[in-house]
Design an enzyme around this catalytic site. Structure first.
Site, short mmCIF file in Angstrom:
data_model
loop_
_atom_site.label_atom_id
_atom_site.label_comp_id
_atom_site.label_asym_id
_atom_site.label_seq_id
_atom_site.Cartn_x
_atom_site.Cartn_y
_atom_site.Cartn_z
N ASP A 54 0.91 -1.36 0.17
CA ASP A 54 0.05 0.12 0.39
C ASP A 54 0.68 1.01 -0.22
OD1 ASP A 54 -2.81 -0.56 0.04
OD2 ASP A 54 -2.46 -1.60 2.45
N GLU A 79 -4.46 7.28 1.04
CA GLU A 79 -5.33 6.51 2.38
C GLU A 79 -4.32 6.12 3.76
OE1 GLU A 79 -7.19 2.30 3.51
OE2 GLU A 79 -6.52 2.81 1.88
N ASP A 153 -5.86 5.68 -3.46
CA ASP A 153 -6.07 4.88 -2.82
C ASP A 153 -5.68 3.18 -3.16
OD1 ASP A 153 -7.09 2.54 -1.14
OD2 ASP A 153 -9.37 2.36 -0.82
N ILE A 155 -4.44 0.49 -2.29
CA ILE A 155 -5.15 -1.35 -2.59
C ILE A 155 -6.22 -1.14 -1.39
CG2 ILE A 155 -4.73 -3.65 -2.39
CD1 ILE A 155 -1.93 -3.39 -2.48
N ASP A 156 -7.67 -0.82 -2.21
CA ASP A 156 -8.74 -1.14 -1.77
C ASP A 156 -9.68 -2.61 -1.85
OD1 ASP A 156 -11.46 0.42 -1.01
OD2 ASP A 156 -12.20 -0.40 -3.09
N THR A 158 -8.24 -3.98 1.48
CA THR A 158 -6.35 -4.49 1.22
C THR A 158 -6.92 -6.56 1.98
OG1 THR A 158 -6.68 -2.47 1.63
CG2 THR A 158 -4.85 -3.82 2.48
N ASP A 303 -11.92 6.28 -1.35
CA ASP A 303 -12.48 4.99 -2.34
C ASP A 303 -13.34 5.48 -3.08
OD1 ASP A 303 -11.99 2.98 0.58
OD2 ASP A 303 -13.43 3.73 1.51
#
Length: 376
Positions: A54, A79, A153, A155-156, A158, A303
């Site tokens: 991330d 994020e 974001d 890695i949405d 996660t 997001d």
């Protein structure tokens, strides 16, 4: 702005490569998990994880965009914090360095001296991705890059990325869970108004080559600014139509009153469930669902910004559920991305506190809002 879009498509693919490398090397992946704590912890989950992948992805995007568009660099938010703690309890600030060797040396301090893992990651970070075949020729966006900000974001979904289940993706159907739900999201918004104007969604784990065992990704992009509306997804390809009653995708943890109310509108067979806020909005973009409803304030600006821009380009949008329910007329309140919630702390400053409804068609939005009014 067209140049910025092309760059975002390129860096999203580099980010997707990093995500894939981290999953393909199982011993490496075990090193990359660190539990979030304190104000950065998402209250929705008992455990919420921040991975080094991330942080690296976010910093790669920040570095690449800042290098080509220095006027934006102070307005790139994401994020993750870029501070990571190694096994010795030392706090290391993760940044992309000028050379692969310098980046590897920095990553080795995070990875407790694991030179092999650090070199593997550094190679993925500095490797130029294959050419992105997105057709953005002739796109003229009436906005200056000095007027925009960016939400990342890295890695949405996660938790789905970490768990790594390899579900079979069926054509015309959404994936309730698994690697398909993990997305790289890059959203661009107008700083003066907060409206989303451009979005890039990269799905790193779209299809797996069974011979090589390697994953291939898929790119989605959209622009909605003034009279310009362009999107890589077309209505004719997705079959996006004005279906009544609409089909709705939800989180499995959604309030029972919302499930019951929407079931009475749509019928239980048209209620679907999936993981990841970004993925659920992507389902609406692709026409796999007509709307995504969330009554909790458990999503964040990073997001929703990117997929919101794609939906706007297709004639839809993402509204604040609570604020829209307060409207006496059929008007609704679209989410914006430029102002924090002043009473929030840490990540909660950028939460979509009122919940949301992502929709593809205004008439479907009206039907959903009408049945939910007075229930929440």
């Amino acid at each position: 702005m067209a140049e910025l879009l092309r760059l975002l498509l390129q860096v999203s693919e580099k980010a997707a490569n990093v995500a894939r490398v981290c999953r393909q090397e199982a011993p490496l992946f075990q090193l990359l998990v660190q539990e979030k704590t304190g104000d950065d912890k998402n209250k929705k989950f008992v455990q919420d994880f921040k991975t080094l992948a991330d942080v690296i992805i976010q910093e790669v995007i920040r570095h690449e965009v800042g290098a080509q568009f220095p006027e934006i660099v102070d307005f790139i938010q994401g994020e993750e914090s870029n501070k990571f703690e190694n096994g010795l309890g030392e706090s290391v600030t993760v940044t992309m360095r000028g050379t692969e060797e310098e980046t590897a040396a920095l990553l080795a301090t995070v990875l407790d001296g694991d030179l092999t893992a650090a070199a593997l990651l550094a190679r993925a970070i500095h490797q130029d991705p294959t050419a992105v075949g997105a057709n953005t020729d002739g796109l003229n966006v009436p906005l200056s890059t000095s007027e925009v900000g960016i939400w990342i974001d890295p890695i949405d979904a996660t938790s789905q990325y970490i768990e790594g289940r390899e579900e079979v993706l069926e054509e015309g159907h959404l994936s309730p869970s698994g690697l398909h739900c993990a997305l790289v999201l890059i959203g661009v918004y107008r700083r003066s108004t907060g409206e989303p104007v451009m979005g890039v969604i990269n799905q790193p784990f779209n299809q797996k080559d069974h011979k090589s065992g390697r994953w291939q990704g898929k790119l989605f992009w959209g622009v909605s600014c003034g009279d310009v509306n362009a999107c890589s997804v077309s209505h004719t390809k997705t079959g996006l139509v004005k279906r009544q009653p609409p089909s709705v995708v939800l989180s499995s943890s959604e309030k029972q009153v919302v499930k019951d109310t929407l079931s009475s509108l749509c019928g239980p067979e048209k209620l679907m469930y999936a993981s990841g806020a970004g993925y659920k909005i992507l389902c609406v973009i692709q026409g796999l669902a007509d709307a995504y409803v969330l009554s909790e304030g458990s999503t964040f600006k990073w997001d929703s910004c990117a997929p919101h821009a794609l939906l706007r380009a297709l004639g839809g949008g993402v509204v604040d559920l609570t604020e829209s329910l307060k409207c006496t007329s059929k008007a609704s309140v679209e989410l914006t991305y430029h102002q924090p919630y002043v009473e929030g702390k840490g990540a909660d400053r950028w939460a979509n506190y009122g919940g949301l409804v992502a929709y593809g068609d205004c008439s479907q939005l009206s039907s959903i809002m009408e049945v939910l009014r007075g229930k929440l």
